[in-house]
Design an enzyme around this catalytic site. Structure first.
Site, PDB file in Angstrom:
ATOM      1  N   LYS A 109      26.070   5.668  33.395  1.00  8.89           N
ATOM      2  CA  LYS A 109      26.233   7.078  33.035  1.00  8.89           C
ATOM      3  C   LYS A 109      25.701   7.991  34.143  1.00  8.89           C
ATOM      4  CE  LYS A 109      23.899   8.697  29.272  1.00  8.89           C
ATOM      5  NZ  LYS A 109      23.094   9.898  29.602  1.00  8.89           N
ATOM      6  N   GLN A 137      16.864  14.520  36.415  1.00 13.26           N
ATOM      7  CA  GLN A 137      17.744  15.682  36.196  1.00 13.26           C
ATOM      8  C   GLN A 137      17.172  16.911  36.902  1.00 13.26           C
ATOM      9  OE1 GLN A 137      18.184  15.849  31.942  1.00 13.26           O
ATOM     10  NE2 GLN A 137      19.479  14.033  31.886  1.00 13.26           N
ATOM     11  N   ASP A 146      15.187   5.415  28.712  1.00 13.86           N
ATOM     12  CA  ASP A 146      16.295   5.390  27.745  1.00 13.86           C
ATOM     13  C   ASP A 146      16.327   4.089  26.932  1.00 13.86           C
ATOM     14  OD1 ASP A 146      17.090   7.912  28.568  1.00 13.86           O
ATOM     15  OD2 ASP A 146      18.474   7.133  30.079  1.00 13.86           O
ATOM     16  N   LYS A 163      14.523  14.059  24.031  1.00 12.29           N
ATOM     17  CA  LYS A 163      15.795  13.413  24.364  1.00 12.29           C
ATOM     18  C   LYS A 163      16.848  13.859  23.330  1.00 12.29           C
ATOM     19  CE  LYS A 163      14.558  11.268  28.050  1.00 12.29           C
ATOM     20  NZ  LYS A 163      15.112  11.681  29.330  1.00 12.29           N
ATOM     21  N   ARG A 174      21.586   6.350  21.423  1.00 14.26           N
ATOM     22  CA  ARG A 174      20.752   5.174  21.696  1.00 14.26           C
ATOM     23  C   ARG A 174      20.020   4.711  20.436  1.00 14.26           C
ATOM     24  NH1 ARG A 174      22.113   4.459  26.779  1.00 14.26           N
ATOM     25  NH2 ARG A 174      22.068   6.228  28.175  1.00 14.26           N
TER      26      ARG A 174
HETATM   27  C1  S3P Z   1      19.220  10.952  33.700  1.00 12.06           C
HETATM   28  C2  S3P Z   1      17.865  11.111  33.746  1.00 12.06           C
HETATM   29  C3  S3P Z   1      16.977  10.848  32.597  1.00 12.06           C
HETATM   30  C4  S3P Z   1      17.673  10.000  31.529  1.00 12.06           C
HETATM   31  C5  S3P Z   1      19.069  10.488  31.238  1.00 12.06           C
HETATM   32  C6  S3P Z   1      19.911  10.460  32.503  1.00 12.06           C
HETATM   33  C7  S3P Z   1      19.995  11.261  34.905  1.00 12.06           C
HETATM   34  O1  S3P Z   1      16.610  12.078  32.020  1.00 12.06           O
HETATM   35  O2  S3P Z   1      16.913   9.980  30.348  1.00 12.06           O
HETATM   36  O3  S3P Z   1      19.674   9.661  30.268  1.00 12.06           O
HETATM   37  O4  S3P Z   1      21.182  10.862  35.004  1.00 12.06           O
HETATM   38  O5  S3P Z   1      19.464  11.928  35.804  1.00 12.06           O
HETATM   39  P1  S3P Z   1      15.403  12.980  32.602  1.00 12.06           P
HETATM   40  O6  S3P Z   1      15.770  13.419  33.956  1.00 12.06           O
HETATM   41  O7  S3P Z   1      15.279  14.126  31.651  1.00 12.06           O
HETATM   42  O8  S3P Z   1      14.212  12.095  32.589  1.00 12.06           O
END
Ligand code: S3P
Length: 439
Positions: free
Chosen positions: A21, A170, A318, A345, A391
């Protein structure tokens, strides 16, 4: 939709999981910002990543579907994005929303982003606040901290050196992307390393990125050029079968071609600490994204409790719901700490795990930043709900396979956000329809 789950005695065989993803989102977004064509194979055609494709189309990139998971993204270049005609809906996808805010911060037009009920509850100030410091206008609900958000970019943005209070890929990605339109370098430091797909892929597209112990720095000025991206399978999806395969005594499960980027393999370390053996085979790197991958082979056996915390948390964040299922069945206690992020989340996963696994007889105590789980328990079938969190839905189906009697998991449409085909994969391994959709 609800899913009825019967217990299984054996799980065996080989399954494939859909594309990663995080890597899929980035391939679509970086492709849209590049000049020329980005050919993506193995793209995750789940709702979250489809939302990103729709968003980049609305911003002026050309997206062509060539076949299952196979896309051409013909990018608009760093100066070519255009104002969307309508509100951009990110659905359930936090990654789409937060990464897009970073891109929009550097665009000379207005965009409004929104999302579903769950996403509209999730904090956006973690990206909005530093982007405002760079010069972007970000306004929205709850003092600009919740979707819908309206973003008016500035160009150039101001350079930034930022110590993020959360370990979040993110946040890191949103700021580095905004840096593409800044008047100087953007540096992001994190309390613990988060997944580094952006660093790997954006460098492959031509961005000037430096990773040092002091953080990641993007220096603007370099154009991005379209690249082929081969997306490996998602270890966060594989985790459901790794846990199930580790807990069912009889059989051997292979999950084919899973991304094994070390910033994502915390689940393998946690399972190893619990006494499971997960063997990587057919190890490879994939495409320009330089992401390692392997077939992961797991055998069932007795597990013991463990401690999960510190820098391991962002590397398995996750996977906590399904690891909690493993902990409930393992011998002894498991302590999960430093994981307050779980509360923001797709649902409050600390509360959800404690509440739903509790209905199945697990002994779970909620902590402000984690969970205490006492094992082993014989889980018993119950009526449980995902609370709209994909999830949680899949972790509860796995719990149902390992429980006595029938389990009913309610509110499971959300599985389509990250793992269309999940039920088929479960039933292939079970050798009979152990998990059945029931409208
Ligand atoms: C992700 C970062 C994670 C993860 C999410 C996908 C990403 O979140 O939990 O499912 O693709 O950068 P956070 O950046 O909030 O930790």
């Amino acid at each position: 939709m609800r899913i009825r789950v019967s217990p299984v005695r054996r799980l065996a065989g080989r399954v494939a999981v859909p594309g990663d993803k995080s890597i899929s989102h980035r391939a679509a977004l970086f492709g849209a910002l590049a000049r020329g064509r980005t050919e993506i194979t193995g793209y995750l055609e789940g709702e979250d990543c489809l939302a990103t494709l729709k968003a980049v189309r609305a911003l002026g990139a050309e997206v062509t579907r060539k076949g299952p998971g196979h896309y051409f993204v013909d990018g608009a270049g760093l100066d070519g994005l255009t104002e969307p005609e309508d509100v951009v809906d990110c659905g359930n996808s936090g990654t789409s929303a937060r990464l897009l805010v970073g891109v929009l911060a550097g665009q000379p037009f207005w965009t409004v982003l929104t999302g579903d009920e769950s996403l509209r509850r999730r904090p956006m100030d973690r990206v909005a606040e530093p982007l405002r410091r760079m010069g972007a206008t970000v306004v929205g609900r709850r003092e600009g901290s919740r979707l819908p958000l309206a973003v008016r970019g500035a160009r150039p943005l101001r350079a930034l050196s930022y110590a993020s209070p959360v370990a979040s890929a993110q946040v890191k990605t949103a700021l580095l992307l905004a840096g593409l339109w800044a008047d100087g370098p953007v540096t992001v430091r994190e309390p613990a390393p988060s997944r580094d797909h952006t660093e790997r892929m954006l460098a492959g597209f031509g961005a000037r990125l430096a990773v040092t112990p002091d953080g990641v720095t993007l220096t603007p000025g370099a154009p991005l050029a379209g690249q082929p991206v081969a997306v490996p399978g998602d270890i966060s999806s594989a985790a459901f079968f790794l846990v199930a395969g580790a807990l069912v005594p009889d059989g051997e499960v292979t999950v084919a071609h899973v991304g094994t980027n070390p910033t994502r393999t915390g689940v393998l370390e946690a399972l190893a600490a619990m006494g499971a053996t997960v063997r990587p085979e057919a190890v490879s790197g994939t495409g320009s994204a330089a992401e390692p991958a392997a077939d992961l082979v797991v055998r069932g056996g007795a597990l013991r409790g463990t401690e999960i915390g510190g820098t391991l948390i962002p590397r398995l964040i996750d996977e906590v719901p399904v690891l909690a299922v493993a902990a409930a069945l393992a011998e002894g206690g498991t302590e999960i700490r430093d994981a307050a992020e779980l509360r923001v989340k797709e649902s409050d996963r600390i509360r959800a795990v404690a509440g739903e696994l509790g209905k199945m007889g697990a002994r779970v105590t909620e902590r402000p930043d984690g969970l205490r789980i006492e094992g082993p328990t014989r889980l018993r079938g119950a009526v449980v709900t995902s609370g709209g969190d994909h999830r949680m839905a899949m972790a509860l189906v796995i719990a149902g396979l390992l429980a006595d009697g029938e389990t009913v998991v309610e509110d499971t449409d959300c599985i389509a956000t990250s793992f269309p085909g999940f039920l088929t994969a479960v039933n292939d391994l079970a050798g009979f329809p152990a998990a059945r959709a029931d409208a």
